[in-house]
Design a protein around this motif. Structure first.
Motif, PDB file in Angstrom:
ATOM      1  N   TRP A 136       0.784  -1.156  -0.092  1.00 16.19           N
ATOM      2  CA  TRP A 136       0.013   0.061   0.064  1.00 16.19           C
ATOM      3  C   TRP A 136       0.743   1.055  -0.130  1.00 16.19           C
ATOM      4  O   TRP A 136       0.551   2.197  -0.520  1.00 16.19           O
ATOM      5  N   ASN A 157      -9.482  -7.150   0.669  1.00 14.85           N
ATOM      6  CA  ASN A 157      -8.829  -8.071   1.352  1.00 14.85           C
ATOM      7  C   ASN A 157      -9.848  -9.190   1.286  1.00 14.85           C
ATOM      8  O   ASN A 157     -10.816  -9.471   2.058  1.00 14.85           O
ATOM      9  N   PHE A 177      -3.537  -3.142   8.292  1.00 13.45           N
ATOM     10  CA  PHE A 177      -4.648  -2.347   7.578  1.00 13.45           C
ATOM     11  C   PHE A 177      -4.828  -1.379   8.767  1.00 13.45           C
ATOM     12  O   PHE A 177      -5.544  -0.232   8.350  1.00 13.45           O
ATOM     13  N   TYR A 193     -12.141   0.294   2.842  1.00 10.25           N
ATOM     14  CA  TYR A 193     -11.662  -1.118   3.158  1.00 10.25           C
ATOM     15  C   TYR A 193     -13.017  -2.253   3.096  1.00 10.25           C
ATOM     16  O   TYR A 193     -13.541  -1.945   3.877  1.00 10.25           O
ATOM     17  N   CYS A 195     -13.221  -6.363   3.741  1.00 10.10           N
ATOM     18  CA  CYS A 195     -12.639  -7.748   4.157  1.00 10.10           C
ATOM     19  C   CYS A 195     -13.634  -8.687   3.975  1.00 10.10           C
ATOM     20  O   CYS A 195     -14.808  -8.830   4.445  1.00 10.10           O
TER      21      CYS A 195
END
Length: 322
Positions: A136, A157, A177, A193, A195
């Motif tokens: 990242w 992710n 993260f 984000y 997941c």
């Protein structure tokens, strides 16, 4: 920390791993016949960059061995059939010496940024999931130089774990993260984000609460089923629509232990490859994918190279179109 193969010097890139079967029929190439060493000013394509690190896994009290991941993935990839039109390059491997994780992540970031600056799609081969912070950082460095306004980066992710542990205690494979969130706050960037494949049994209530506080798109392993796949696809497409750039990170422990035994933390349930592949293809085909990495392959615990073969197939799928 030192980089045993600098990502920008072709003379230091070990191409000996790229060998395998050669078929006599026409149009029967395999990866080992097509991958070329990275060199400056190469034609735009995809570039494989290894990250040989165990330090984050050890700090997170996992079973070590992930530093062998980059070579195991290359070895499994070498003999796969070649279906790409564009080139693929081997850009070498960044190696974390001992516990020098932060230096290795910085070296990885510089390598990723250089490849992005050169118009390549970097595919980073881990290594523990501490790879994510270095990956990242490289994308952020590249976009900072390219964008006048704050870039809208979406992180997707595929993982049994949030990896949102508090880095104030120790920075490890369980904190990338959270570290990325801190960096986004410091830059004034939004934190986007998702997941997918999270195991409730493997993440504390505090981690679920933190994910909720940070606005993370969460789909648990038990939710990613054939019956619910269409709904998951819609969720991902809505997430992608709010982003300008995508970073896909795949932790192999998202898969069931029977499919992927060679990981740092095998999953009791997991999400099968048959369900993950359609999601990966949507991300790949979005036109927004800038960077991908694969984490947590541990060859020391693999059985019949099952996990390495899955990782290789994922690289194959990610780079199938130009």
């Amino acid at each position: 920390m030192s980089a045993d193969r600098e990502t920008h010097h072709t003379g230091d890139i070990d191409m000996s791993i790229w060998q395998g079967r050669v078929d006599p029929e026409p149009d029967s190439l395999r990866w080992h016949q097509c991958v070329r060493p990275w060199q400056t000013n190469a034609t735009h394509g995809a570039a494989l960059l290894g990250f040989a690190s165990d330090a984050g896994v050890k700090r997170n009290h996992g079973r070590s061995g992930a530093s062998g991941g980059p070579w195991a993935i290359r070895r499994a990839l070498a003999n796969l059939a070649w279906h790409r039109q564009g080139p693929v390059y081997d850009a070498g491997t960044v190696t974390c010496e001992g516990d020098a994780l932060e230096q290795a992540q910085q070296c990885l970031a510089e390598g990723v940024a250089s490849l992005l600056d050169a118009g390549q799609l970097p595919v980073v081969l881990g290594g523990g999931h501490e790879v994510a912070y270095g990956s990242w950082q490289g994308l952020a460095k590249h976009l900072e130089a390219q964008c006048r306004q704050a870039p809208k980066i979406g992180i997707i992710n595929l993982d049994a774990h949030f990896d949102l542990r508090d880095p104030a205690h120790v920075r490890s494979s369980g904190t990338p993260f959270a570290q990325i969130f801190d960096q986004c706050e410091a830059r004034g960037w939004s934190f986007r984000y998702a997941c997918l494949g999270v195991s409730r049994a493997s993440n504390t209530r505090a981690l679920f609460q933190r994910a909720k506080t940070l606005g993370v798109l969460v789909r648990e392993d038990r939710e990613v089923t054939t019956a619910r796949l269409d709904a998951i696809v819609r969720d991902i497409k809505r997430f992608i629509a709010r982003c300008e750039h995508l970073y896909l990170t795949i932790d192999l422990d998202a898969l069931p232990a029977a499919e992927a035994p060679g990981v740092s933390a095998p999953a009791a349930r997991g999400v099968s490859l048959a369900l993950l592949e359609p999601l990966i293809e949507i991300i790949r085909d979005s036109g927004k994918l800038r960077l991908a990495d694969i984490a947590e392959l541990n060859p020391d615990y693999d059985i019949d190279d099952r996990t390495a073969k899955i990782a290789a197939r994922l690289v194959h799928q990610l780079t199938l179109t130009d």
